[in-house]
Write an enzyme that holds these catalytic residues in place. Structure first.
Site, mmCIF file in Angstrom:
data_model
loop_
_atom_site.group_PDB
_atom_site.id
_atom_site.type_symbol
_atom_site.label_atom_id
_atom_site.label_comp_id
_atom_site.label_asym_id
_atom_site.label_seq_id
_atom_site.Cartn_x
_atom_site.Cartn_y
_atom_site.Cartn_z
ATOM 1 N N LEU A 116 0.812 -1.214 0.000
ATOM 2 C CA LEU A 116 0.000 0.000 0.000
ATOM 3 C C LEU A 116 0.843 1.261 0.000
ATOM 4 O O LEU A 116 0.417 2.291 -0.506
ATOM 5 C CB LEU A 116 -0.934 -0.005 1.215
ATOM 6 N N GLY A 117 2.022 1.227 0.581
ATOM 7 C CA GLY A 117 2.872 2.410 0.648
ATOM 8 C C GLY A 117 4.191 2.063 1.296
ATOM 9 O O GLY A 117 4.334 1.033 1.960
ATOM 10 N N GLY A 119 8.114 4.161 2.726
ATOM 11 C CA GLY A 119 8.850 5.394 2.970
ATOM 12 C C GLY A 119 9.951 5.150 3.963
ATOM 13 O O GLY A 119 10.367 4.006 4.203
ATOM 14 N N SER A 120 10.454 6.232 4.550
ATOM 15 C CA SER A 120 11.531 6.096 5.524
ATOM 16 C C SER A 120 11.074 5.392 6.786
ATOM 17 O O SER A 120 11.882 4.798 7.499
ATOM 18 C CB SER A 120 12.083 7.486 5.866
ATOM 19 N N TYR A 121 9.767 5.449 7.098
ATOM 20 C CA TYR A 121 9.252 4.802 8.299
ATOM 21 C C TYR A 121 9.167 3.298 8.134
ATOM 22 O O TYR A 121 9.283 2.542 9.100
ATOM 23 C CB TYR A 121 7.862 5.351 8.627
ATOM 24 N N GLY A 122 8.932 2.805 6.942
ATOM 25 C CA GLY A 122 8.763 1.382 6.717
ATOM 26 C C GLY A 122 7.864 1.129 5.528
ATOM 27 O O GLY A 122 7.728 1.969 4.624
ATOM 28 N N LYS A 139 2.089 -3.041 8.960
ATOM 29 C CA LYS A 139 3.143 -2.040 8.828
ATOM 30 C C LYS A 139 4.436 -2.631 9.365
ATOM 31 O O LYS A 139 4.511 -3.016 10.529
ATOM 32 C CB LYS A 139 2.768 -0.761 9.584
ATOM 33 N N ASP A 233 -0.618 15.316 14.386
ATOM 34 C CA ASP A 233 -0.235 15.042 12.998
ATOM 35 C C ASP A 233 -1.477 14.826 12.139
ATOM 36 O O ASP A 233 -1.529 13.904 11.320
ATOM 37 C CB ASP A 233 0.684 13.821 12.923
ATOM 38 N N ASP A 251 -2.498 6.583 12.127
ATOM 39 C CA ASP A 251 -1.100 6.996 12.289
ATOM 40 C C ASP A 251 -0.921 7.797 13.577
ATOM 41 O O ASP A 251 -0.810 9.028 13.569
ATOM 42 C CB ASP A 251 -0.623 7.796 11.089
#
EC number: 2.7.11.1
Length: 499
Positions: A116-117, A119-122, A139, A233, A251
């Site tokens: 699904l996506g 990035g730097s977070y995982g 995740k 956030d 999130d």
């Protein structure tokens, strides 16, 4: 002695004009305001599936070069459940999990359907549980824990999820575990984010959708604020869509509990949605309301929120650009003014906004509009499937001989697959590249494909085949007719001679 000319006074803001550019006594030309970049519409871009990676540290030496690698005590190879509800960490159990196998608990217990996506977070995967057959989102952190502090920071997100609890407008956490220094969070599966929905829409969202998203997100914030929790956030990327026009807030990585010892070490979210009081270190529930107000302004007006500059300051001084808000209803503009109040003490709370007549109950026409949009989407998919079936039937009726013709053996034997398919690991059903075993070299693949062809072979033995071993040797005598070498000029003269 020359007299100093009087300084020009800064023009005071009038009704309907933005606040002054600065508080300095230096005179500002009247045309200077037009030189500043104003507000703009969103530019068309691809779907936001990932975040940019963090820049590498250039002024430090990797720790692996200074100290020998060692396995810490919490770097467990066996999966261990992560929970802050007083439950002791225990080894995960699943009917389809075998600890003796080299695959991880994630690989053995879930069927990965898509990503699904990332990035730097995982990375976030859409998976199907092999235990109950349901769809979930998992995740997975991108890199292992770098140390005890990094592990505590990542595991704090699990505690934040557990503090939120169960609410229909908040993303539900199923379970969390760590294995091999990697953190996994299993949550309920939601639809695309509000940001992805707006990018796919390509224009301002209909106000019926905006009211529904505003009400659901306010319900989620009211649930958090009643427990003394601040999200910090709130933005379109963290609001996930559901069926019938509903949405959920997710999130909770930056969630903070007011009144705790760790409240002084909070982190701010995206600066485009940041409340003005966060610059002074004042954290409260009003910051979430301000961030939600900017979110609604962005999706309702298709407006590109500035990252900084004068436009960033104007939005935090209560200024709403009329060229964008002119198409909104008076009720929505009034709600935005209440949510974007610069003073956090005068800003409306989530409970007060939900008590307004326009937000007290979901609008019937808004719900009907969302249901109609969903019905049209499903109807369009059904129409495409029906059209494909009709085309298949028409082709069969137009060429009935293809139905009666028996399927004989193929005229040529099937050839070997191309090298690109053999070397493409994406066609494998395994999860990681390491589980593929020793990789095939191009030479090995070519060695297997030599002699494989889609054309029919002749019935000859290898002995009858062309021998290329003596290709550089002298030809046998008498195999070619002998000829006498002659000069090229003489050959040319012979061709010109009429006799």
């Amino acid at each position: 002695m020359l007299e100093r000319p009087p300084a020009l006074a800064m023009p005071m803001p009038t009704e309907g004009t933005p606040p002054p550019l600065s508080g300095t006594p230096i005179p500002v030309p009247a045309y200077f305001r037009h030189a500043e970049p104003g507000f703009s519409l969103k530019r068309p871009r691809g779907l936001s599936r990932s975040l940019p990676p963090p820049p590498p540290a250039k002024g430090s030496i990797p720790i692996s070069r200074l100290f020998p690698p060692r396995t810490p005590g919490w770097h467990q190879l066996q999966p261990r459940r992560v929970s802050f509800r007083g439950e002791a960490s225990e080894t995960l159990q699943s009917p389809g999990y075998d600890p003796s196998r080299p695959e991880s608990f994630f690989q053995q217990s879930f069927q990965r359907l898509s990503r699904l996506g990332h990035g730097s977070y995982g990375e976030v995967f859409k998976v199907r549980s092999k235990e109950d057959g349901r769809l979930y989102a998992v995740k997975r952190s991108m890199s292992p824990f770098r140390g005890p502090k990094d592990r505590a920071r990542k595991l704090a997100e699990v505690g934040s999820h557990e503090k939120v609890g169960q609410h229909p407008c908040c993303v539900r956490l199923e379970q969390a575990w760590e294995e091999g220094g990697i953190l996994y969070l299993q949550t309920e599966l939601c639809g695309p984010s509000l940001q992805q929905h707006c990018e796919a829409w390509g224009a301002s969202l209909p106000e019926a959708q905006v009211w529904g998203y505003l009400r659901d997100t306010l319900l989620a914030l009211a649930h958090l604020h009643s427990q003394g929790l601040v999200h910090l956030d709130v933005k379109p990327a963290n609001i996930f869509l559901g069926p019938r026009g509903r949405c959920k807030l997710g999130d909770f990585g930056l969630l903070v509990e007011l009144g705790t010892a760790g409240a002084g070490e909070v982190q701010e979210g995206d600066p485009r949605y940041m409340a003005p009081e966060l610059l002074q270190g004042s954290y409260g529930t009003a910051a979430d309301v301000f961030s939600l107000g900017l979110t609604i302004l962005e999706v309702a007006c298709n407006m590109e929120l500035p990252h900084g500059g004068e436009g960033w300051q104007q939005l935090r001084q209560g200024y709403l650009p009329p060229e964008f808000t002119a198409g909104l209803s008076s009720e929505l503009r009034s709600v935005l003014v209440m949510m974007l109040e610069p003073d956090p003490k005068l800003r409306a709370t989530a409970e007060a906004l939900l008590a307004l007549p326009v937000l007290r109950q979901p609008r019937a026409w808004g719900v009907l509009w969302c249901m109609a949009a969903e019905a049209l989407s499903r109807g369009w998919a059904l129409w495409q499937a029906l059209l494909a079936l009709l085309c298949w039937l028409w082709h069969g009726l137009a060429h009935p001989a293809s139905w009666l013709q028996p399927l004989g053996p193929p005229a040529t034997p099937p050839g070997s697959p191309p090298c690109s398919l053999l070397l493409d690991s994406s066609l494998s059903s395994n999860w990681d590249d390491d589980s593929l075993g020793p990789s095939l070299s191009p030479e090995a693949v070519l060695a297997r494909t030599v002699g494989s062809t889609s054309t029919p072979r002749s019935r000859c033995t290898p002995r009858d085949a062309l021998d290329l071993s003596d290709i550089n040797s002298e030809p046998p005598r008498g195999s070619f007719p002998s000829f006498e070498p002659r000069n090229l000029l003489s050959l040319f003269e012979d061709t010109l001679d009429p006799t």
